[in-house]
Design a protein around this motif. Structure first.
Motif, PDB file in Angstrom:
ATOM      1  N   VAL A   1       0.831  -1.201   0.000  1.00 40.76           N
ATOM      2  CA  VAL A   1       0.000   0.000   0.000  1.00 40.76           C
ATOM      3  C   VAL A   1       0.871   1.260   0.000  1.00 40.76           C
ATOM      4  O   VAL A   1       0.645   2.174  -0.789  1.00 40.76           O
ATOM      5  CB  VAL A   1      -0.952   0.016   1.220  1.00 40.76           C
ATOM      6  N   THR A   2       1.893   1.290   0.877  1.00 39.81           N
ATOM      7  CA  THR A   2       2.649   2.528   1.035  1.00 39.81           C
ATOM      8  C   THR A   2       3.794   2.651   0.034  1.00 39.81           C
ATOM      9  O   THR A   2       3.874   3.632  -0.702  1.00 39.81           O
ATOM     10  CB  THR A   2       3.225   2.626   2.459  1.00 39.81           C
ATOM     11  N   ALA A   3       4.653   1.637  -0.053  1.00 36.89           N
ATOM     12  CA  ALA A   3       5.836   1.763  -0.901  1.00 36.89           C
ATOM     13  C   ALA A   3       5.464   1.742  -2.381  1.00 36.89           C
ATOM     14  O   ALA A   3       6.022   2.479  -3.188  1.00 36.89           O
ATOM     15  CB  ALA A   3       6.825   0.648  -0.593  1.00 36.89           C
ATOM     16  N   LEU A   4       4.512   0.873  -2.748  1.00 38.93           N
ATOM     17  CA  LEU A   4       4.142   0.796  -4.158  1.00 38.93           C
ATOM     18  C   LEU A   4       2.937   1.671  -4.490  1.00 38.93           C
ATOM     19  O   LEU A   4       2.588   1.839  -5.651  1.00 38.93           O
ATOM     20  CB  LEU A   4       3.836  -0.660  -4.550  1.00 38.93           C
ATOM     21  N   GLY A   5       2.278   2.178  -3.439  1.00 40.18           N
ATOM     22  CA  GLY A   5       1.166   3.102  -3.685  1.00 40.18           C
ATOM     23  C   GLY A   5      -0.038   2.460  -4.355  1.00 40.18           C
ATOM     24  O   GLY A   5      -0.746   3.106  -5.124  1.00 40.18           O
ATOM     25  N   ILE A   6      -0.266   1.178  -4.090  1.00 42.03           N
ATOM     26  CA  ILE A   6      -1.462   0.533  -4.652  1.00 42.03           C
ATOM     27  C   ILE A   6      -2.624   0.735  -3.693  1.00 42.03           C
ATOM     28  O   ILE A   6      -2.446   0.718  -2.468  1.00 42.03           O
ATOM     29  CB  ILE A   6      -1.229  -0.978  -4.873  1.00 42.03           C
ATOM     30  N   GLU A   7      -3.798   0.907  -4.253  1.00 38.84           N
ATOM     31  CA  GLU A   7      -5.031   1.073  -3.465  1.00 38.84           C
ATOM     32  C   GLU A   7      -5.166  -0.059  -2.440  1.00 38.84           C
ATOM     33  O   GLU A   7      -5.037  -1.235  -2.785  1.00 38.84           O
ATOM     34  CB  GLU A   7      -6.195   1.031  -4.451  1.00 38.84           C
ATOM     35  N   ALA A   8      -5.460   0.308  -1.164  1.00 32.66           N
ATOM     36  CA  ALA A   8      -5.544  -0.704  -0.099  1.00 32.66           C
ATOM     37  C   ALA A   8      -6.599  -1.755  -0.406  1.00 32.66           C
ATOM     38  O   ALA A   8      -6.417  -2.950  -0.151  1.00 32.66           O
ATOM     39  CB  ALA A   8      -5.865  -0.030   1.225  1.00 32.66           C
ATOM     40  N   PHE A   9      -7.706  -1.313  -0.981  1.00 31.96           N
ATOM     41  CA  PHE A   9      -8.795  -2.229  -1.312  1.00 31.96           C
ATOM     42  C   PHE A   9      -8.289  -3.329  -2.246  1.00 31.96           C
ATOM     43  O   PHE A   9      -8.571  -4.509  -2.053  1.00 31.96           O
ATOM     44  CB  PHE A   9      -9.916  -1.417  -1.984  1.00 31.96           C
ATOM     45  N   ILE A  10      -7.503  -2.928  -3.247  1.00 33.13           N
ATOM     46  CA  ILE A  10      -7.007  -3.886  -4.246  1.00 33.13           C
ATOM     47  C   ILE A  10      -5.945  -4.813  -3.641  1.00 33.13           C
ATOM     48  O   ILE A  10      -5.998  -6.027  -3.804  1.00 33.13           O
ATOM     49  CB  ILE A  10      -6.405  -3.132  -5.456  1.00 33.13           C
ATOM     50  N   VAL A  11      -5.006  -4.202  -2.907  1.00 32.01           N
ATOM     51  CA  VAL A  11      -3.934  -5.007  -2.303  1.00 32.01           C
ATOM     52  C   VAL A  11      -4.529  -6.105  -1.430  1.00 32.01           C
ATOM     53  O   VAL A  11      -4.193  -7.285  -1.559  1.00 32.01           O
ATOM     54  CB  VAL A  11      -3.010  -4.111  -1.447  1.00 32.01           C
ATOM     55  N   THR A  12      -5.442  -5.705  -0.544  1.00 37.27           N
ATOM     56  CA  THR A  12      -5.928  -6.677   0.435  1.00 37.27           C
ATOM     57  C   THR A  12      -6.945  -7.624  -0.186  1.00 37.27           C
ATOM     58  O   THR A  12      -7.113  -8.743   0.281  1.00 37.27           O
ATOM     59  CB  THR A  12      -6.518  -5.966   1.670  1.00 37.27           C
ATOM     60  N   LEU A  13      -7.608  -7.185  -1.259  1.00 32.54           N
ATOM     61  CA  LEU A  13      -8.473  -8.118  -2.002  1.00 32.54           C
ATOM     62  C   LEU A  13      -7.594  -9.223  -2.585  1.00 32.54           C
ATOM     63  O   LEU A  13      -7.951 -10.405  -2.567  1.00 32.54           O
ATOM     64  CB  LEU A  13      -9.204  -7.367  -3.118  1.00 32.54           C
ATOM     65  N   GLY A  14      -6.436  -8.814  -3.092  1.00 32.36           N
ATOM     66  CA  GLY A  14      -5.496  -9.785  -3.637  1.00 32.36           C
ATOM     67  C   GLY A  14      -4.972 -10.723  -2.577  1.00 32.36           C
ATOM     68  O   GLY A  14      -5.020 -11.952  -2.737  1.00 32.36           O
ATOM     69  N   THR A  15      -4.484 -10.171  -1.457  1.00 29.84           N
ATOM     70  CA  THR A  15      -3.908 -11.042  -0.434  1.00 29.84           C
ATOM     71  C   THR A  15      -5.000 -11.916   0.196  1.00 29.84           C
ATOM     72  O   THR A  15      -4.729 -13.036   0.606  1.00 29.84           O
ATOM     73  CB  THR A  15      -3.159 -10.237   0.652  1.00 29.84           C
ATOM     74  N   MET A  16      -6.232 -11.404   0.239  1.00 27.99           N
ATOM     75  CA  MET A  16      -7.341 -12.224   0.740  1.00 27.99           C
ATOM     76  C   MET A  16      -7.430 -13.525  -0.062  1.00 27.99           C
ATOM     77  O   MET A  16      -7.501 -14.618   0.509  1.00 27.99           O
ATOM     78  CB  MET A  16      -8.664 -11.447   0.621  1.00 27.99           C
ATOM     79  N   GLY A  17      -7.406 -13.407  -1.390  1.00 26.09           N
ATOM     80  CA  GLY A  17      -7.464 -14.598  -2.231  1.00 26.09           C
ATOM     81  C   GLY A  17      -6.242 -15.484  -2.038  1.00 26.09           C
ATOM     82  O   GLY A  17      -6.346 -16.707  -1.988  1.00 26.09           O
ATOM     83  N   ILE A  18      -5.076 -14.842  -1.898  1.00 29.72           N
ATOM     84  CA  ILE A  18      -3.828 -15.612  -1.762  1.00 29.72           C
ATOM     85  C   ILE A  18      -3.855 -16.463  -0.481  1.00 29.72           C
ATOM     86  O   ILE A  18      -3.615 -17.661  -0.515  1.00 29.72           O
ATOM     87  CB  ILE A  18      -2.611 -14.658  -1.765  1.00 29.72           C
ATOM     88  N   TYR A  19      -4.188 -15.831   0.648  1.00 30.49           N
ATOM     89  CA  TYR A  19      -4.175 -16.581   1.910  1.00 30.49           C
ATOM     90  C   TYR A  19      -5.238 -17.683   1.927  1.00 30.49           C
ATOM     91  O   TYR A  19      -5.017 -18.762   2.450  1.00 30.49           O
ATOM     92  CB  TYR A  19      -4.379 -15.646   3.107  1.00 30.49           C
ATOM     93  N   ARG A  20      -6.392 -17.392   1.353  1.00 28.07           N
ATOM     94  CA  ARG A  20      -7.464 -18.399   1.324  1.00 28.07           C
ATOM     95  C   ARG A  20      -7.008 -19.614   0.520  1.00 28.07           C
ATOM     96  O   ARG A  20      -7.220 -20.752   0.921  1.00 28.07           O
ATOM     97  CB  ARG A  20      -8.734 -17.756   0.741  1.00 28.07           C
ATOM     98  N   SER A  21      -6.382 -19.366  -0.640  1.00 26.76           N
ATOM     99  CA  SER A  21      -5.902 -20.508  -1.434  1.00 26.76           C
ATOM    100  C   SER A  21      -4.791 -21.236  -0.707  1.00 26.76           C
ATOM    101  O   SER A  21      -4.717 -22.458  -0.755  1.00 26.76           O
ATOM    102  CB  SER A  21      -5.336 -20.080  -2.781  1.00 26.76           C
TER     103      SER A  21
END
Lengths: 331, 316
Positions: free
Chosen positions: A125-145
């Motif tokens: 979120v901070t270093a790469l400046g990606i929207e928090a919603f998108i970052v955590t939506l992505g990691t949500m899928g990653i951890y679930r898998s």
């Protein structure tokens, strides 16, 4: 700082302060009327202990949201950490044996994994400046898998002997107050102090309120944000430490929708979803409201169980309406 | 759209190469199932993989494409890709949901591909060539009959239901019919959503609400795990037994060992996917007729027969 924050500082009891408290009192009253066991020690212990997971996570979420962020990955993260913890503990069993060291190892794994996971979210979120919603939506899928993969599609179970040894961490405590409740209370006290008494808390609110103004006021916006995610990750780890001894298992359905429950609790408690103002004690009330609704509906046959979700939905929306009314009136 | 077509084309080329290299007699069976997101589905994925591996070895002329989807939309895409790029001769599908999957599967069937539907039926009758399913109504009935047998004088029970679906309704109806007039009273019924945590909370609340619970129909083994933990934590000794279902290996093991709290279990085998794949393969490689409906009965697992239903390698 937003006008809401200033008004809250002055301590004027507005609807946004009273709303959640009134809702909680009404719920307790309704519960007591409907079932004589509702206020019994056993029921109160049950409800508080099971609220502790979402509660501990929601305290961390309060900081993330106050600083203008969001984290959708906490439920999946909890499931993944629980799975990892069980795997490590089972693997260490032959060398360490059943005892305190192996439990400490499991706890260390949970805390470290939580901090690392929070750090990953925060840096993206901070270093790469990606929207928090998108970052955590992505990691949500990653951890679930990942947890599904670790469990090979089934369930990861803690060794039975180990589970029996570790079980008291959820079910027992000091002076009849179980550990999850004690830990939850400590997290809330520390959280409330951090939020209202420290520079970190003020920086969170400033960052969430207006990033640029905060930046020019010498607030390290990125560092503040990163810290909120790391802190949330750490608290997810702590919640998992309490969660694993309950059923001694983790599967792909562990922690499902926890992120939404935590976010809902934060908002019901009066924290502003857009950031800029947060209230830890309000979050606690939000968590209690959500779990009491479930508890009361299970204790009676008044409403069709199909409608449980609808009732929770109504309460969430009502809480937010009350707060907006208050804001409009206060000007 | 454009990228997707490019992707599809590259996949097609990549996948077509080995197919063309083999003899032209090779037949391809596509298997499309929901992803392993809960215990039962995990078991199903395990059995699907096992039978695909076994059959590929047994029949060199058969090729398999196995795909798992975590929502109905993805499953439709999977099936479209199988038809477009793998030129499948047969499709074995366990629909994520009946309605959204019906039109795509129907068009696959219309193109002349053999279709085997597993467990959840399609919304239109007569699409599939072979239907392999568990017996949901029987699942409830067998559980109900066991309750009646165990409690000849009646008693108070609580019921934990699954996720609100037609499957859950059929099971509960079967159960209610079986216990009708037996003196067994359902004093509480809530959705545990086939989930351990939800069932733990629901059971804790049931224990607060009722002073006397003689038995629990948890209707699923994952839910039984949560129910048992709640009973254990409450220290209550009025609950005589918990009846789960589906045949999770840990539960079957407890039945085998004569655990008093888990005296029996009712099957709803995730291995039914293996039955479907094997029969489909048999239909392609032999002259044995395999079309029609194949219902897999729900069987009561007792200490006497438990060994037969114990799969130690399965994740479920």
């Amino acid at each position: 700082m937003s006008d809401i924050a200033i008004r809250a500082r002055r301590g004027l009891p507005s609807m946004s302060v009273l709303g959640p408290i009134i809702a909680l009192v009404v719920l307790v009253f309704v519960g007591a009327m409907l079932n004589s066991n509702f206020l019994g020690t056993a029921n109160i212990t049950n409800v508080l202990a099971r609220s502790a997971f979402i509660g501990i996570i929601a305290v961390g979420m309060t900081f993330v949201i106050t600083a203008g962020g969001l984290d959708l990955s906490v439920g999946s993260m909890a499931a993944f950490i629980a799975g990892l913890m069980i795997l490590v503990m089972n693997a260490a069993l032959p060398t360490l044996g059943v005892g305190i060291p192996i439990v400490l190892l499991g706890m260390a794994v949970a805390v470290v994994a939580g901090i690392v996971a929070g750090m990953i979210n925060g840096l993206l979120v901070t270093a790469l400046g990606i929207e928090a919603f998108i970052v955590t939506l992505g990691t949500m899928g990653i951890y679930r898998s990942l947890v599904t993969w670790l469990a090979d599609g089934g369930t990861l179970s803690l060794d039975f002997g180990l589970r029996t040894f570790y079980r008291p961490v959820y079910f027992e405590g000091i002076l009849g107050i179980s550990w999850p409740i004690i830990v939850f209370a400590l997290v809330v006290i520390v959280g409330e102090m951090l939020m209202s008494r420290t520079r970190f808390g003020r920086h969170c609110a400033a960052t969430g309120s207006n990033e640029h103004v905060a930046h020019y006021s010498n607030v390290d916006v990125n560092r503040t944000r990163l810290l909120t995610y790391v802190m949330l990750g750490l608290l997810v780890g702590v919640a998992t430490i309490m969660y694993v001894p309950r059923l001694g298992s983790a599967s792909a359905s562990t922690g499902l929708l926890w992120e939404l429950e935590a976010i809902a609790a934060v908002i019901i408690g009066g924290t502003v979803l857009k950031g800029g103002f947060g209230r830890v004690w309000g979050t606690v009330i939000g968590v209690l409201i959500l779990s009491l609704i479930d508890n009361i509906l299970n204790l009676t046959d008044l409403v069709s169980p199909y409608l449980n979700g609808a009732i929770q939905g109504v309460i969430i929306i009502l809480a937010v309406i009350l707060q907006r009314e208050a804001k409009a009136k206060g000007g | 759209m454009k990228t997707r077509m490019v992707l599809a084309a590259t996949t097609a080329i990549a996948l077509a190469a080995p197919v063309m290299a083999q003899e032209s007699e090779t037949k391809v069976i596509g298997v499309s199932i929901p992803a392993a997101t809960h215990g039962w589905a995990g078991g199903m994925n395990f059995h699907a993989q096992q039978s695909v591996e076994r059959l590929e070895e047994a029949y060199p002329e058969l090729d398999f494409v196995l795909s798992t989807a975590s929502d109905p939309g993805t499953q439709v895409n999977d099936i479209e890709d199988m038809v477009a790029t793998r030129n499948i001769d047969a499709l074995v599908v366990l629909p994520f949901e009946s309605d959204p999957l019906t039109p795509p599967v129907q068009s696959v069937a219309d193109s002349g591909v053999w279709v085997t539907v597993v467990d959840r039926g399609l919304s239109v009758e007569g699409v599939e060539d072979l239907y392999v399913a568990g017996d949901n109504e029987g699942f409830g009935r067998v559980a109900g009959e066991y309750m009646v047998e165990q409690m000849p004088d009646g008693g108070n029970i609580v019921v934990l239901r699954g996720i609100p679906t037609t499957i859950d309704n059929m099971r509960v109806e079967g159960f209610e019919q079986a216990i009708e007039g037996s003196g067994i009273e359902i004093v509480g019924m809530e959705h545990g959503n086939w989930n351990r945590d939800d069932s733990f909370s629901v059971m804790q609340d049931f224990l607060q609400r009722h002073d006397q619970i003689d038995a629990v129909w948890a209707s699923d083994d994952d839910m039984a795990v949560g129910v048992l933990a709640a009973i254990e934590a409450s220290g209550r000794d009025d609950v005589q037994f918990v009846l789960g279902g589906a045949g999770m290996k840990e539960m079957v093991q407890r039945v085998m060992e004569g655990d008093e709290m888990i005296p029996a279990d009712v099957t709803y085998p995730p291995a039914m996917i293996a039955t479907a794949i094997e029969m489909t393969a048999l239909g392609l490689v032999s002259d044995a007729p395999v079309s029609g409906v194949f219902t897999i009965g729900s069987v009561l697992i007792t200490p006497e027969n438990a060994e037969q239903y114990y799969y130690p390698d399965s994740p479920f």
